[in-house]
Design a protein around this motif. Structure first.
Motif, mmCIF file in Angstrom:
data_model
loop_
_atom_site.group_PDB
_atom_site.id
_atom_site.type_symbol
_atom_site.label_atom_id
_atom_site.label_comp_id
_atom_site.label_asym_id
_atom_site.label_seq_id
_atom_site.Cartn_x
_atom_site.Cartn_y
_atom_site.Cartn_z
ATOM 1 N N TRP A 72 6.985 13.136 -9.175
ATOM 2 C CA TRP A 72 7.035 14.445 -8.508
ATOM 3 C C TRP A 72 8.206 14.569 -7.544
ATOM 4 C CZ3 TRP A 72 4.025 16.751 -11.591
ATOM 5 C CH2 TRP A 72 2.796 16.235 -11.957
ATOM 6 N N ARG A 73 8.868 13.478 -7.165
ATOM 7 C CA ARG A 73 10.017 13.565 -6.247
ATOM 8 C C ARG A 73 11.332 13.509 -7.020
ATOM 9 N NH1 ARG A 73 9.218 13.850 -1.044
ATOM 10 N NH2 ARG A 73 7.285 13.115 -0.115
ATOM 11 N N GLU A 74 11.509 12.468 -7.818
ATOM 12 C CA GLU A 74 12.771 12.266 -8.530
ATOM 13 C C GLU A 74 12.647 12.537 -10.027
ATOM 14 O OE1 GLU A 74 14.407 8.409 -7.602
ATOM 15 O OE2 GLU A 74 13.540 8.489 -5.594
ATOM 16 N N THR A 75 11.420 12.670 -10.505
ATOM 17 C CA THR A 75 11.174 12.874 -11.925
ATOM 18 C C THR A 75 10.823 14.337 -12.170
ATOM 19 O OG1 THR A 75 10.239 10.641 -11.926
ATOM 20 C CG2 THR A 75 9.885 11.940 -13.879
ATOM 21 N N SER A 76 11.204 14.843 -13.324
ATOM 22 C CA SER A 76 10.888 16.237 -13.667
ATOM 23 C C SER A 76 9.374 16.419 -13.777
ATOM 24 C CB SER A 76 11.553 16.616 -14.989
ATOM 25 O OG SER A 76 10.966 15.888 -16.051
ATOM 26 N N ASN A 84 0.850 -1.177 0.000
ATOM 27 C CA ASN A 84 0.000 0.000 0.000
ATOM 28 C C ASN A 84 0.894 1.238 0.000
ATOM 29 O OD1 ASN A 84 -2.105 1.761 0.142
ATOM 30 N ND2 ASN A 84 -2.559 1.394 2.296
ATOM 31 N N LEU A 85 1.060 1.826 -1.165
ATOM 32 C CA LEU A 85 1.893 3.019 -1.315
ATOM 33 C C LEU A 85 1.105 4.215 -0.793
ATOM 34 C CD1 LEU A 85 4.491 4.313 -2.447
ATOM 35 C CD2 LEU A 85 3.265 4.571 -4.603
ATOM 36 N N ARG A 86 1.555 4.781 0.295
ATOM 37 C CA ARG A 86 0.858 5.929 0.884
ATOM 38 C C ARG A 86 1.304 7.201 0.183
ATOM 39 N NH1 ARG A 86 1.552 4.111 7.017
ATOM 40 N NH2 ARG A 86 3.674 4.244 6.305
ATOM 41 N N ARG A 87 0.303 7.925 -0.309
ATOM 42 C CA ARG A 87 0.567 9.179 -1.009
ATOM 43 C C ARG A 87 -0.351 10.258 -0.451
ATOM 44 N NH1 ARG A 87 0.193 8.057 -7.216
ATOM 45 N NH2 ARG A 87 -1.781 7.160 -6.634
ATOM 46 N N VAL A 88 0.136 11.486 -0.487
ATOM 47 C CA VAL A 88 -0.622 12.633 0.013
ATOM 48 C C VAL A 88 -0.590 13.740 -1.037
ATOM 49 C CG1 VAL A 88 -0.183 12.140 2.459
ATOM 50 C CG2 VAL A 88 1.415 13.562 1.189
ATOM 51 N N TRP A 89 -1.601 14.596 -0.992
ATOM 52 C CA TRP A 89 -1.647 15.747 -1.880
ATOM 53 C C TRP A 89 -0.754 16.858 -1.331
ATOM 54 C CZ3 TRP A 89 -3.588 16.122 -6.609
ATOM 55 C CH2 TRP A 89 -4.516 15.172 -7.023
ATOM 56 N N PRO A 125 -1.286 12.845 -6.160
ATOM 57 C CA PRO A 125 -0.644 12.745 -4.841
ATOM 58 C C PRO A 125 0.839 12.363 -4.949
ATOM 59 C CG PRO A 125 -2.715 11.554 -4.869
ATOM 60 C CD PRO A 125 -2.431 11.955 -6.271
ATOM 61 N N VAL A 126 1.587 12.751 -3.914
ATOM 62 C CA VAL A 126 3.026 12.489 -3.840
ATOM 63 C C VAL A 126 3.270 11.455 -2.744
ATOM 64 C CG1 VAL A 126 5.269 13.577 -3.377
ATOM 65 C CG2 VAL A 126 3.493 14.841 -4.571
ATOM 66 N N ALA A 127 4.236 10.563 -2.958
ATOM 67 C CA ALA A 127 4.566 9.551 -1.954
ATOM 68 C C ALA A 127 4.999 10.227 -0.655
ATOM 69 C CB ALA A 127 5.665 8.635 -2.465
#
Length: 192
Positions: A69-73, A13-18, A29-31
């Protein structure tokens, strides 16, 4: 690990938040944890080592979602999000096939709306617009070029406008993308 590990029943379950107040804006959402991408990547490696292709695809999709959104442009993240929506990272065949059919109908409506005003049967105009749209959706079939030429002659008296050519090119690009995604989904589904 040195032994076979069964990951088929493992659910992650990959937890992601806005993140609403960020620039440039995040469209999904972002991890929560920045290390989730590396963790999913390691699970993918274990699944590949054990030749569990379906689990490797699931973990690869989670890895891409975690890195978005973290490591990707920003542009890469938007393309990644489109790949996820359109085909669930190559794990879904129905989504790109449905999108191809929807785009075929939409372009049929566009071709019909842009027809040259001539005195012809309205029913035949719809048929010709549909034939033009289908022939542009699957251009690799041998009959497509003949059907396209005949439909253009009926709809536009042989000389379509520049806007019609632009629409045909756009449909060709979208059709190519969705056909590729259908092929990718079939490959992933039946890979041994």
């Amino acid at each position: 690990s040195t032994h076979q590990v069964d990951l088929s029943a493992l659910k992650v379950n990959l937890r992601r938040v806005w993140q609403w107040r960020s620039w440039p804006p995040k469209l999904s959402p972002v991890a929560e944890d920045p290390k989730d991408g590396a963790k999913s990547g390691r699970l993918k490696e274990i699944a590949e080592t054990n030749r569990d292709h379906h689990a490797a695809l699931r973990f690869s999709a989670d890895e891409n979602r975690a890195r978005r959104w973290r490591e990707t442009s920003w542009l890469g993240s938007v393309l990644d999000m489109a790949f996820s929506v359109c085909s669930d990272y190559g794990q879904n065949i129905l989504r790109p096939l449905a999108a191809l059919l929807i785009f075929t109908v939409v372009f049929t409506l566009l071709y019909k709306a842009m027809k040259t005003p001539v005195s012809a049967d309205v029913g035949s105009m719809w048929e010709e617009a549909l034939l033009l749209s289908v022939s542009n959706s699957v251009p690799f079939l041998p009959q497509s070029s003949i059907l396209r030429t005949d439909a253009i002659d009926v709809l536009y008296c042989g000389t379509p406008s520049l806007a019609v050519y632009a629409i045909m090119i756009a449909q060709g690009v979208f059709s190519f993308i969705f056909l590729f995604l259908v092929g990718l989904g079939l490959r992933n589904r039946f890979r041994l």
